[in-house]
Each structure stands twice: as C-alpha cells, then as structure tokens.
Design a protein around this motif. Sequence first.
Motif, short mmCIF file in Angstrom:
data_model
loop_
_atom_site.label_atom_id
_atom_site.label_comp_id
_atom_site.label_asym_id
_atom_site.label_seq_id
_atom_site.Cartn_x
_atom_site.Cartn_y
_atom_site.Cartn_z
N GLY A 196 0.80 -1.21 0.00
CA GLY A 196 0.00 0.00 0.00
C GLY A 196 0.83 1.26 0.00
O GLY A 196 0.37 2.32 -0.44
N ILE A 197 2.09 1.15 0.48
CA ILE A 197 2.94 2.35 0.54
C ILE A 197 4.17 2.26 -0.36
O ILE A 197 4.80 3.26 -0.63
N LEU A 198 4.50 1.05 -0.83
CA LEU A 198 5.66 0.87 -1.70
C LEU A 198 5.24 0.27 -3.03
O LEU A 198 4.41 -0.64 -3.08
N GLU A 199 5.83 0.78 -4.10
CA GLU A 199 5.74 0.14 -5.41
C GLU A 199 6.92 -0.82 -5.49
O GLU A 199 8.07 -0.39 -5.59
N ILE A 200 6.64 -2.12 -5.42
CA ILE A 200 7.70 -3.11 -5.20
C ILE A 200 8.02 -3.89 -6.46
O ILE A 200 7.13 -4.36 -7.16
N GLU A 201 9.33 -4.01 -6.72
CA GLU A 201 9.84 -4.97 -7.70
C GLU A 201 10.71 -5.96 -6.93
O GLU A 201 11.53 -5.54 -6.10
N GLU A 202 10.56 -7.24 -7.18
CA GLU A 202 11.40 -8.22 -6.49
C GLU A 202 11.72 -9.37 -7.42
O GLU A 202 10.93 -9.71 -8.30
N SER A 203 12.89 -9.96 -7.20
CA SER A 203 13.31 -11.09 -8.01
C SER A 203 14.35 -11.90 -7.26
O SER A 203 15.07 -11.38 -6.40
N VAL A 204 14.42 -13.17 -7.57
CA VAL A 204 15.44 -14.06 -7.01
C VAL A 204 16.56 -14.17 -8.04
O VAL A 204 16.32 -14.53 -9.20
N GLU A 205 17.76 -13.83 -7.62
CA GLU A 205 18.90 -13.79 -8.52
C GLU A 205 19.96 -14.81 -8.08
O GLU A 205 20.19 -15.01 -6.88
N VAL A 206 20.58 -15.45 -9.05
CA VAL A 206 21.71 -16.33 -8.79
C VAL A 206 22.99 -15.52 -8.94
O VAL A 206 23.21 -14.89 -9.98
N GLU A 207 23.81 -15.51 -7.91
CA GLU A 207 25.02 -14.69 -7.91
C GLU A 207 26.24 -15.55 -7.62
O GLU A 207 26.15 -16.55 -6.89
N MET A 208 27.36 -15.15 -8.17
CA MET A 208 28.63 -15.79 -7.84
C MET A 208 29.19 -15.11 -6.59
O MET A 208 29.50 -13.92 -6.62
N VAL A 209 29.31 -15.85 -5.52
CA VAL A 209 29.91 -15.35 -4.28
C VAL A 209 31.21 -16.12 -4.10
O VAL A 209 31.21 -17.29 -3.70
N GLY A 210 32.32 -15.46 -4.44
CA GLY A 210 33.57 -16.18 -4.53
C GLY A 210 33.50 -17.20 -5.66
O GLY A 210 33.18 -16.87 -6.80
N ARG A 211 33.71 -18.47 -5.35
CA ARG A 211 33.67 -19.53 -6.36
C ARG A 211 32.32 -20.24 -6.41
O ARG A 211 32.14 -21.19 -7.18
N PHE A 212 31.36 -19.79 -5.59
CA PHE A 212 30.11 -20.53 -5.44
C PHE A 212 28.90 -19.72 -5.92
O PHE A 212 28.88 -18.49 -5.80
N GLU A 213 27.92 -20.43 -6.45
CA GLU A 213 26.66 -19.80 -6.81
C GLU A 213 25.73 -19.78 -5.60
O GLU A 213 25.57 -20.79 -4.92
N GLU A 214 25.14 -18.62 -5.33
CA GLU A 214 24.16 -18.50 -4.26
C GLU A 214 22.97 -17.71 -4.77
O GLU A 214 23.09 -16.87 -5.66
N ARG A 215 21.81 -17.97 -4.17
CA ARG A 215 20.58 -17.29 -4.56
C ARG A 215 20.20 -16.26 -3.49
O ARG A 215 20.22 -16.57 -2.30
#
Length: 225
Positions: A196-215
């Motif tokens: 009601g107060i925020l116009e929200i965009e959201e998504s789950v992203e896969v990222e490389m954190v060091g040598r590993f993939e994390e969501r």
Amino acid sequence: MSNPIVDTQPEENVKEVVQKGYDTIAPAYLAWSAPRPTTTRMEYLDRLLTYLPQGARILELGCGAGVPCTQNILKHEKEFHVTGVDISQGQLDLAKEHLEPKERLDLVRSDMMALEVSPGTYDAVLAFYSIFHLPRHEQGKMIAKMASWLKTGGVVLFNLGTGEGDKFIDDWMGAKMFSSGLGVDGNREALEGLKGILEIEESVEVEMVGRFEERFHWVWGVKKV
C-alpha cells in the motif's frame, strides 16, 4: 574450508555472535569481499544512483567497511550524504579508513533494529547482505521500519536470503556466524503488507559469491505515500 551447520543457539546470543564474528574477521572479510562485489549488487547500485536526486540522504544498514559500494556512493558527482550503520566496531573502524569525504559521511555503531529515525528522513535506505543476520521474526519488522524512514519517492533497496530457518556456521572465514531466512514465500508475505505504501519490484537472482553460486531475493521499493 568446511562450514558445518550446528544447532541454533538461544536467540539472545544471535546478535553477539554476528557482532563478534565480524569484529574478528573484519580485515580478512574486506580483503576477500572488496575485489569481488556481485554483478547484481553493482547493477542495482548504479540504478539507484541514477534515480536519486542531487545531494540525496542515504541510510545504509550493515555498511561494513564500505568497499566498494559506499565508496562509489560518496564519490558520485551528485554528492550524496551517507549514514552507515553496522553492529561491528571492527567494520566501522575500517570504514573510517577507507571512506571519503568525511563531511558527507556519518558512521553509527548499532543493531539496525535499535535505530531511532524520524519518518521521512531519507531518500534511500539500503541493506546489502545484512538483514538475514537478524532473527527471522525481526526481518519483516525491519523492512517496515526502512519503508517508514523514506521520503515520498524514496527507495528501499535490499536483499534477503532464500533459505528458510536459522543457521550457525562454526567457522566462517575464521569466526562463528549466524544467518536466518523466511524463505522466498515468507519474504513475499512480509512484503505484502507494504504494497500500500511501496511500489515493489522483487526477483530471485543467482550470484557468484567467490567460487560458489548462491541465490538471493532482491527488492526495490519506491515509496508512494
């Protein structure tokens, strides 16, 4: 290096674990993290800095040493003012060394949940990789606080974990560490009351954190009222 997960400890120890952990590993964490900011975070940051007006006031929760993200904010030609908050004094000591100009920077040692901020103070409130260090029952409350601290048209930008439950790691870069999550569905439930107060965009992203993939679950919200 193995990271065995152990049973969750009593809640009153959680924030002490996070504080002591980051105090212990602050230099090592800076050396590891500074050269490898995730592409997702930097893309969101670029979008934010383009969106914000000249001289905007920005609150960053869990700012750490501020390298490179807070540095990029402070160096921007729009001359933003940053208030950086962290529970770890060791992290803030590094931030004092690495962040300029000092006249547009305030650093505050605090549990983010304990902050007292007047409504409508900031043009942006950021929390990169920090809210998931709070207990689960505080995470939705923290997001609501962040939204209340925004001016109309201001932006909340943060990410959350995608897993559900509490996790203690005995040896994370040399210290014990705690994180927690509501899961993606739980995150979305926490966001539902703010639509009601925020116009929200959201998504789950896969990222490389060091040598590993994390969501990670990323959220961009613009305050409507």
